[in-house]
Design a protein around this motif. Structure first.
Motif, PDB file in Angstrom:
ATOM      1  N   ARG A 199       1.101  -1.227   0.205  1.00 27.58           N
ATOM      2  CA  ARG A 199      -0.319  -0.085   0.009  1.00 27.58           C
ATOM      3  C   ARG A 199       0.707   0.892   0.378  1.00 27.58           C
ATOM      4  O   ARG A 199       0.271   2.519  -0.265  1.00 27.58           O
ATOM      5  N   LEU A 200       2.598   1.349   0.117  1.00 31.07           N
ATOM      6  CA  LEU A 200       3.051   1.844   0.553  1.00 31.07           C
ATOM      7  C   LEU A 200       4.485   2.283  -0.840  1.00 31.07           C
ATOM      8  O   LEU A 200       5.218   2.930  -1.065  1.00 31.07           O
ATOM      9  N   ALA A 201       3.317   1.449  -1.766  1.00 30.28           N
ATOM     10  CA  ALA A 201       5.002   1.758  -3.238  1.00 30.28           C
ATOM     11  C   ALA A 201       4.886   2.828  -3.371  1.00 30.28           C
ATOM     12  O   ALA A 201       5.929   3.614  -3.771  1.00 30.28           O
ATOM     13  N   ASP A 202       3.810   4.089  -2.904  1.00 32.00           N
ATOM     14  CA  ASP A 202       4.380   5.165  -3.453  1.00 32.00           C
ATOM     15  C   ASP A 202       5.489   5.958  -2.764  1.00 32.00           C
ATOM     16  O   ASP A 202       6.112   7.730  -2.816  1.00 32.00           O
ATOM     17  N   SER A 203       5.995   6.001  -2.099  1.00 34.46           N
ATOM     18  CA  SER A 203       6.697   5.825  -0.601  1.00 34.46           C
ATOM     19  C   SER A 203       8.160   5.938  -1.112  1.00 34.46           C
ATOM     20  O   SER A 203       8.359   4.148  -1.716  1.00 34.46           O
ATOM     21  N   PRO A 204       9.314   6.032  -0.998  1.00 36.13           N
ATOM     22  CA  PRO A 204      10.560   5.706  -1.120  1.00 36.13           C
ATOM     23  C   PRO A 204      11.212   4.614   0.222  1.00 36.13           C
ATOM     24  O   PRO A 204      11.057   5.428   1.437  1.00 36.13           O
ATOM     25  N   TRP A 205      10.838   3.451   0.483  1.00 34.23           N
ATOM     26  CA  TRP A 205      11.902   3.037   1.282  1.00 34.23           C
ATOM     27  C   TRP A 205      12.460   1.447   0.431  1.00 34.23           C
ATOM     28  O   TRP A 205      12.928   1.023  -0.431  1.00 34.23           O
ATOM     29  N   GLN A 206      13.517   0.949   1.065  1.00 31.95           N
ATOM     30  CA  GLN A 206      14.451  -0.219   1.621  1.00 31.95           C
ATOM     31  C   GLN A 206      13.254  -1.179   2.315  1.00 31.95           C
ATOM     32  O   GLN A 206      13.314  -0.827   3.447  1.00 31.95           O
ATOM     33  N   PHE A 207      13.521  -2.253   2.508  1.00 32.55           N
ATOM     34  CA  PHE A 207      12.352  -3.766   2.914  1.00 32.55           C
ATOM     35  C   PHE A 207      13.639  -4.388   3.407  1.00 32.55           C
ATOM     36  O   PHE A 207      14.008  -5.089   1.991  1.00 32.55           O
ATOM     37  N   VAL A 208      14.257  -5.145   4.313  1.00 33.98           N
ATOM     38  CA  VAL A 208      14.732  -6.702   4.639  1.00 33.98           C
ATOM     39  C   VAL A 208      14.211  -6.965   5.470  1.00 33.98           C
ATOM     40  O   VAL A 208      13.412  -7.016   6.618  1.00 33.98           O
ATOM     41  N   LEU A 209      14.033  -8.996   5.144  1.00 31.69           N
ATOM     42  CA  LEU A 209      13.116  -9.496   5.863  1.00 31.69           C
ATOM     43  C   LEU A 209      14.116 -11.127   6.474  1.00 31.69           C
ATOM     44  O   LEU A 209      14.436 -11.719   5.356  1.00 31.69           O
ATOM     45  N   LEU A 210      14.459 -11.448   7.069  1.00 32.74           N
ATOM     46  CA  LEU A 210      15.173 -12.202   7.799  1.00 32.74           C
ATOM     47  C   LEU A 210      14.358 -13.477   8.593  1.00 32.74           C
ATOM     48  O   LEU A 210      13.886 -12.802   9.911  1.00 32.74           O
TER      49      LEU A 210
END
Length: 333
Positions: A165-176
């Protein structure tokens, strides 16, 4: 027998749904009876955890909020009536962390050591993490992270939907994390579709976890329920701002950000992706003002979640339980 009659018993519940199995067979082999507690459902009367709780003088959990929650239908797993009947003997005591084990000032896993007073030395850890994961090394892009067992409890699905839902915002994400194959498959597909700014590492990797705590800007813990949780405690210790669901120990340990230099993180209520997305959007807004963000980091790093406080609370309870047993007040539950 007389000595044991005067001995108080305390049972700690960590994660209520995990009640054990096979109790009926063991009871039969030792000639013991199932619980006769009328407030226990029939199906629970031979299970190890309910049996232990019935016969314990006191019941503890690993956070005050979880102690209250398990006495409700939403979290009680069918045992809420029994637990509510023992409410005077149900106590929540927070877990803790060892500050010598979790210390960003001396952690050999990190690219750069730092502490509360040298947060500028934390920045190389973000760059090192981004580079190690093959993400663009962008110091100004907020780096979100989850370190979690992949189980429905942990709300990984909520995080993935919220980020969508936040595709219009700049971010990076890591899932471990690793666990439920269905959740792993969903996380893998999510990362593959967004390979410029998302990484999924399906593993249990303590060294990488430490690097994530030291390099991430925000650590998510959107659990559907959480007896205590250590992720948010470690995150604050390492200067990563926790964003958590307001449940159990998460609610007890993270105070909501407020203008005026207050709070240590961000909380959201319903276990729903829109609520989580709104909370992330709010966190990103604060992140854009680095003065406010650094204040959040420092307040989190200054928190005391060592075992000293927890040990003192347990010692006080042990003494109280022993005194009650000795005087005979209340007797056995």
């Amino acid at each position: 027998a007389a000595d044991w009659a005067a001995t108080a018993s305390i049972l700690t519940v960590h994660n209520l749904p995990f009640m054990g199995s096979g109790g009926g067979t063991a009871l039969g082999e030792y000639g013991l009876q199932a619980a006769r507690e009328p407030l226990l459902p029939e199906w629970a009367r031979s299970l190890p955890l309910p049996l232990g709780m019935v016969h314990a003088d006191w019941i503890t959990t690993v956070s005050p909020a979880y102690a209250a929650e398990i006495q409700t239908a939403a979290y009680g797993c069918g045992l809420e009536a029994f637990l509510a009947s023992r409410s005077a003997r149900v106590r929540g005591i927070l877990n803790g962390i060892d500050p010598a084990v979790w210390d960003p000032a001396s952690d050999a896993s990190l690219a750069s050591d730092y502490d509360l007073h040298s947060l500028e030395k934390r920045r190389p850890n973000k760059a090192a993490l981004q580079a190690a994961l093959g993400l663009p090394v962008e110091p100004r892009i907020p780096l979100l992270a989850m370190v979690a067992r992949l189980d429905v409890q942990k709300g990984v699905d909520l995080a993935l939907e919220a980020l969508t839902r936040l595709a219009d915002s700049p971010w990076q994400f890591v899932l471990l994390g690793s666990g439920d194959p269905a959740i792993e498959d969903r996380a893998r597909a999510f990362a593959e579709l967004r390979n410029r700014h998302v990484r999924f590492v399906p593993a249990f990797d303590p060294g990488l976890a430490r690097q994530i705590y030291a390099g991430a800007d925000v650590v998510l813990a959107p659990s559907r329920y959480e007896p205590c949780g250590l992720v948010q405690l470690i995150a604050m210790r390492y200067g990563a701002v926790p964003l958590v669901r307001a449940t159990g120990g998460l609610k007890d340990t993270v105070t909501p950000y407020a203008v005026g230099g207050k709070g240590t993180g961000f909380l959201f209520g319903p276990a729903e992706a829109p609520a989580l997305a709104d909370a992330i959007r709010g966190a990103l807004g604060v992140y854009s003002d680095q003065r406010r963000w650094i204040g959040l980091q420092r307040r989190g790093m200054a928190q005391d979640f060592t075992w000293v406080r927890s040990a003192r609370a347990y010692a006080e309870l042990y003494l109280e339980a022993a005194a009650v047993r000795r005087t005979g007040w209340g007797g056995s539950p």
